[in-house]
Design a protein around this motif. Structure first.
Motif, short mmCIF file in Angstrom:
data_model
loop_
_atom_site.label_atom_id
_atom_site.label_comp_id
_atom_site.label_asym_id
_atom_site.label_seq_id
_atom_site.Cartn_x
_atom_site.Cartn_y
_atom_site.Cartn_z
N ARG A 496 0.84 -1.20 0.00
CA ARG A 496 0.00 0.00 0.00
C ARG A 496 0.87 1.25 0.00
O ARG A 496 2.01 1.20 0.46
N PRO A 497 0.35 2.38 -0.47
CA PRO A 497 1.12 3.63 -0.41
C PRO A 497 1.45 3.97 1.03
O PRO A 497 0.56 4.12 1.87
N GLU A 498 2.74 4.08 1.33
CA GLU A 498 3.15 4.27 2.71
C GLU A 498 2.77 5.64 3.26
O GLU A 498 2.71 5.85 4.46
N PHE A 499 2.49 6.61 2.37
CA PHE A 499 2.15 7.94 2.86
C PHE A 499 0.67 8.06 3.19
O PHE A 499 0.23 9.05 3.72
N PHE A 500 -0.16 7.03 2.87
CA PHE A 500 -1.57 7.04 3.24
C PHE A 500 -1.82 6.10 4.41
O PHE A 500 -2.49 6.45 5.36
N SER A 501 -1.31 4.89 4.26
CA SER A 501 -1.70 3.84 5.20
C SER A 501 -0.84 3.88 6.45
O SER A 501 0.21 4.52 6.50
N LYS A 502 -1.31 3.17 7.44
CA LYS A 502 -0.60 3.11 8.72
C LYS A 502 0.78 2.48 8.55
O LYS A 502 1.73 2.85 9.20
N SER A 503 0.86 1.53 7.66
CA SER A 503 2.15 0.90 7.37
C SER A 503 2.09 0.32 5.98
O SER A 503 1.04 -0.13 5.53
N SER A 504 3.21 0.34 5.30
CA SER A 504 3.26 -0.23 3.94
C SER A 504 3.56 -1.71 4.04
O SER A 504 4.57 -2.20 3.56
#
Length: 525
Positions: A496-504
């Motif tokens: 997942r995009p690391e700048f949106f989600s809690k963790s990539s």
């Protein structure tokens, strides 16, 4: 405030208390004397012909009143499942009238209320209220019913391949559409009411464990800080919670498609649903998100990548084509081939205006025609905008007001702006096109470069809920570019995009021969 019998105080509605939000009204408890409650409510709803007070007696002896707003409540269900059972009661437990009454009502959604503001809130959302003599509690019955639009594909976000359903103006229908896409209990929906008079229901949706809790708290706190008389559309909220209100670039995504909202939730973003509008807000927003379309995720990745490159190319055409034409024609004629320069010079021989004025005339005319096409009825709007552009362009060329090459440049620019998948992006381009044209008319290509530099510098300073606008490009990480300039295959988008989600968190299956399911959910975030 006035006094009633027995030295008890009562509130004389409507009064200055009703000029406040229902949440800030004094907590006026329900009185044990039913007539006093009825008098307060009738005073508050004076001159409200749609508010129904139906007084009756439970088991033939206990005085009660049923209160609802005609048009918001399901009157047939109220008659069948509320009034008829209560009127037919023969044996009533007088020691526990409230509980006995609730047992007779064959409706699942029952809720106890304790104050006058609670009555206002419940009947305003369509829930009938029962108040009973000598009881300081009332019963809210979950029987709302009002007219709603059928679910259909959004006109502004139509696709050739993909779901044909869109959000509507009813909040609970919209939440159910999201639940159909994401059937996991970790999909959370926090509800709040915003607007002193409208009490508009707003829901903050996110997936717990994927969305950053800090982002969820920030969105919730910004919504709670809103103090306004009413929220009639999502544009109110968008303007009140964005970071940079004077920026021409959108800082929240908007969509009418449940699949797009579900895909953004799976990325770790937060979706804001507002009652009364099909437009939902998505935070945070990045520049790359503005140039992504739902169909990018339904077509094969190589087709989607090609179309995305085409979209980026025409983004610059829509922004810079008139400015580049004005700059070259005014200051840098040596850049054109001689034959082309002679052709343009011949077409401009009878034009009385400089290239900058000519460009402004055509651009403003084209924008006026486009706006007229939007405002006119659908049956004639498209025809007027297209035919009007052709007729006016031909007439202006024949009259010697503009040259044929300028008409062609403006037409290409208009077509390029239609390639933008989001309406807000096209608006930003249309606004910025004019100052760049002025700079190009004054300084040539140097002015164009100054304009581009200023725009890029401004976008580099923008943040949407703490996420930089250009976060995919700076700092540069190849892992984050899988869904920016290209649309990587689903089996390659394993984080997942690391700048949106809690963790990539890496989602790749342990077996290298097994391709994992998509982490984005498909739909175009």
């Amino acid at each position: 405030m006035k006094f009633l019998g027995n030295g008890k105080k009562n509130f004389d509605f409507p009064s200055k208390q009703l000029n406040e939000s229902l949440d800030t009204l004094p907590e006026i408890p329900l009185d044990s004397e039913l007539n006093r409650n009825i008098e307060i409510l009738k005073s508050a709803y004076k001159d409200c012909s749609d508010v129904v007070f139906r007084e009756f007696r439970i088991a033939g002896s206990v005085h009660a009143v049923l209160l609802y707003i005609d048009g918001l409540s399901n009157t047939e269900e109220v008659d069948q499942h509320v009034l008829m059972p209560l009127l037919r009661i023969k044996d009533l437990d007088y020691s526990s009238i409230l509980e006995s009454t609730k047992k007779e009502i064959s409706v699942s959604g029952l809720k106890e209320i304790h104050s006058i503001p609670d009555v206002f809130k419940q009947i305003s959302i369509g829930n009938p209220i029962i108040l009973i003599e000598k009881q300081t509690k009332g019963i809210s019955i979950g029987l709302p019913k009002w007219e709603k639009r059928s679910i259909k594909e959004p006109d502004a976000e139509s696709v050739i391949r993909g779901p044909r359903e869109g959000f509507i103006e009813t909040l609970r229908v919209n939440t159910s559409l999201l639940r159909r896409k994401i059937r996991h209990p970790l999909l959370k929906m926090k509800q709040m009411d915003i607007g002193g008079y409208t009490e508009t229901q707003v829901i903050v949706a996110f997936i717990e464990g994927i969305a950053d809790s800090t982002l969820v708290d920030e969105v919730t706190n910004r919504l709670k800080r809103i103090k306004i008389d009413g929220i009639l559309e999502s544009g109110y909220i968008e303007e009140l919670i964005q970071d940079y209100p004077f920026s021409p670039f959108p800082q929240l995504l908007t969509t009418e498609r449940p699949d797009v909202a579900a895909a953004c939730l799976l990325e770790g973003r937060v979706v804001i649903l507002i009652d009364g509008t099909p437009i939902t807000l998505i935070a945070p927003c990045t520049f790359a998100s503005l140039l992504q379309a739902p169909e990018d995720y339904y077509n094969p990745f190589y087709i989607s990548t090609f179309i995305r490159w085409l979209r980026y190319f025409f983004f610059f055409i829509a922004l810079l084509a008139p400015s580049a034409y004005v700059a070259i024609l005014t200051f840098h004629q040596e850049m054109l081939p001689t034959s082309l320069l002679l052709t343009i010079a011949e077409s401009r021989e009878q034009i009385p205006f400089p290239a900058l004025v000519e460009a402004f005339i055509m651009e403003i005319t084209f924008e006026a025609l486009r706006e007229a096409g939007v405002r006119l009825p659908k049956q004639v709007g498209a025809a007027v905008s297209i035919v009007g552009a052709l007729v006016i362009g031909q007439a202006a060329t024949a009259a010697g007001l503009v040259s044929s090459p300028m008409v062609m440049v403006v037409a290409i620019t208009g077509v390029a702006s239609f390639l933008m998948p989001r309406y807000a992006t096209g608006i930003s381009i249309r606004i910025l096109r004019f100052p760049i044209m002025i700079l190009s008319g004054m300084l040539g290509l140097l002015g164009v470069m100054i304009g581009i530099t200023a725009i890029v510098a401004h976008m580099c300073t923008l943040k949407s809920f703490g996420v930089p606008y250009f976060n995919s490009a700076a700092p540069l990480k190849l892992q984050n570019l899988k869904d920016v300039l290209v649309r990587a295959p689903w089996w390659a988008m394993d984080t997942r995009p690391e700048f949106f989600s809690k963790s990539s968190t890496n989602l790749r299956s342990e077996s290298r021969n097994q391709r994992p399911g998509p982490s984005k959910g498909g739909g175009g975030g």
